[in-house]
Design a protein around this motif. Structure first.
Motif, short mmCIF file in Angstrom:
data_model
loop_
_atom_site.label_atom_id
_atom_site.label_comp_id
_atom_site.label_asym_id
_atom_site.label_seq_id
_atom_site.Cartn_x
_atom_site.Cartn_y
_atom_site.Cartn_z
N TRP A 37 23.33 59.55 62.87
CA TRP A 37 24.69 58.99 62.88
C TRP A 37 24.67 57.55 63.41
CZ3 TRP A 37 27.46 57.40 67.31
CH2 TRP A 37 28.79 57.04 67.08
N ARG A 38 23.90 57.32 64.48
CA ARG A 38 23.83 55.96 65.05
C ARG A 38 23.24 54.98 64.04
NH1 ARG A 38 21.33 56.56 70.92
NH2 ARG A 38 20.43 58.32 69.82
N TRP A 56 32.28 66.05 69.65
CA TRP A 56 31.59 65.11 68.76
C TRP A 56 30.71 64.14 69.55
CZ3 TRP A 56 31.72 66.05 63.62
CH2 TRP A 56 32.77 66.83 63.13
N LEU A 86 31.87 58.66 59.56
CA LEU A 86 30.48 59.11 59.47
C LEU A 86 30.24 60.37 60.30
CD1 LEU A 86 28.58 55.70 59.72
CD2 LEU A 86 28.94 57.11 57.68
N ALA A 87 30.95 60.49 61.41
CA ALA A 87 30.69 61.61 62.33
C ALA A 87 30.85 62.97 61.64
CB ALA A 87 31.63 61.53 63.53
N ARG A 91 30.15 63.94 58.88
CA ARG A 91 28.98 64.36 58.08
C ARG A 91 28.00 65.18 58.93
NH1 ARG A 91 27.24 58.74 55.16
NH2 ARG A 91 29.25 58.32 54.16
N TYR A 92 28.13 65.06 60.23
CA TYR A 92 27.19 65.75 61.12
C TYR A 92 27.87 66.93 61.83
CZ TYR A 92 24.63 61.61 59.96
OH TYR A 92 24.01 60.63 59.25
#
Ligand code: PMP
Length: 367
Positions: A54-55, A229, A268-269, A271-272
């Motif tokens: 993610w980063r 999260w 984006l978060a 997605r995880y």
């Protein structure tokens, strides 16, 4: 010319050159004291960082941001991503800078001077605090001594005060208690105005009021990226509610309040989500370990559906135990001086090692 400060022995003391609003004069700010420690278990954050992937994805997208342009004012893609997570329409999602700003926007829109806001104490202090900042009156209902909701008291408060906004918090901070579905339905049936269910810790719980959200019901559920999260630093929260309510909030919130970086981070978060769910399972396991460990000591432990546990040492002062932990460089939240929470402390679930250190220290202190 008047100065805003006065000289005194090298110091410049602030002098209130302009009086604040009358209704704010007696109000205290919200404090969450921080101390430098080895084991920090006081603010209900995630003990672990978000996934490295993610980063990396965030860094890559940030390098493509057009920084000279304002961000997407309506955060279209972010809202769509959040809506997909919950299977709702993007028009039913409102995002802001942490769920605290979601709460503030709700209260600016539905509370304010001449209106009343109901809370059932003890609960998250900012519900009442932000309501007062908007100029509303706060009506505090009591809970049972075990911190469960007292429906007779709910009837009384809602009947007498006719609040524009009624707050529930599930799981409740600082008690950890989940609100059963029947209680949320009972409050919805009785509340004359908007019902807000604050689910900052919702993913740790066994059910969610999200399943009750409907276009025809004055109910909103607030959530945050700060806990499950692992993104407290990003300051991102949201609510799911009827689209007509979201449209009103969009009128009230400042334009461009969600910066480009935050919109990307949130988009984006999701997605995880799998990583997030694994973290939640580990934290729930560790929460049960902490609760069982404390129960085996001389403490009263309140059932928790969150990522923290509220407990009360039976034969020692809460403050003394808090100091004993601090002496071992372990920081928990000292609630012992708060109304209705005499001698209570709240510990956030940390990493397995941190939780082990905490339990060992508690054995030493209470043993
Ligand atoms: N609601 C509750 C119940 C909380 O405990 C917190 C964080 N302490 C918040 C809302 C605010 O979270 P954030 O602004 O980080 O989303």
């Amino acid at each position: 010319m008047r100065s805003g400060s006065a000289e005194r022995g090298g110091y410049r003391d602030p002098v209130p050159a302009v009086p604040v609003r009358d209704d704010l004069r007696a109000l205290e700010g919200y404090h969450s004291p921080q101390v430098e420690v080895r084991v920090r278990l006081n603010t209900n954050e995630s003990p672990t960082a978000p996934p490295a992937a993610w980063r990396d994805a965030l860094a890559a997208e940030l390098s493509r941001v057009e920084w000279h342009r304002y961000p997407d004012r309506s955060a279209t893609e972010l809202r769509r991503s959040i809506a997909d997570v919950h299977g709702v329409d993007p028009g039913q999602v409102f995002a802001a800078n942490g769920s605290n700003e979601v709460l503030q926007t709700l209260l600016l829109t539905y509370a304010g001077p001449g209106r009343r806001v109901a809370t059932f104490e003890p609960t998250y202090q900012l519900h009442g605090h932000i309501a007062r900042l908007t100029g509303a009156a706060v009506v505090e209902g009591e809970r049972h001594p075990d911190f469960t909701l007292d429906l007779t008291e709910v009837d009384r408060v809602l009947g007498e005060a006719a609040p524009s906004v009624t707050f529930l918090c599930s799981p409740n901070n600082p008690t950890g208690r989940e609100e059963p579905r029947a209680n949320v339905e009972a409050v919805l049936a009785r509340a004359p105005g908007l019902v807000v269910v604050d689910e900052a810790y919702g993913q740790f719980a066994s059910w969610s009021a999200l399943e009750l959200v409907d276009e025809d019901r004055p109910l909103v559920v607030t959530r945050t990226f700060s806990k499950t999260w692992s993104m407290a630093a990003a300051r991102l929260g949201y609510l799911v509610g009827p689209s007509w309510l979201v449209a009103e909030l969009d009128k009230v919130v400042l334009p461009y309040h969600l910066d480009a970086a935050k919109q990307i981070a949130g988009r984006l978060a999701v997605r995880y989500a799998g990583d997030m769910e694994r973290r939640v399972r580990q934290i729930v396991d560790q929460r049960e370990r902490i609760s069982a460990g404390l129960a085996a000591l001389d403490t009263e432990v309140f059932p928790s559906g969150a990522n923290f546990v509220l407990f009360r040492p039976r034969h020692r002062r809460g403050r003394e135990v808090w100091q004993g932990l601090l002496d071992r460089s372990i920081l928990v939240r000292d609630c012992s001086g708060w109304p209705r929470l005499a001698d209570c402390l709240r510990v956030t679930v940390g990493t397995p090692d941190e939780n082990g250190e905490f339990l060992t220290a508690m054995q030493e202190i209470l043993g």
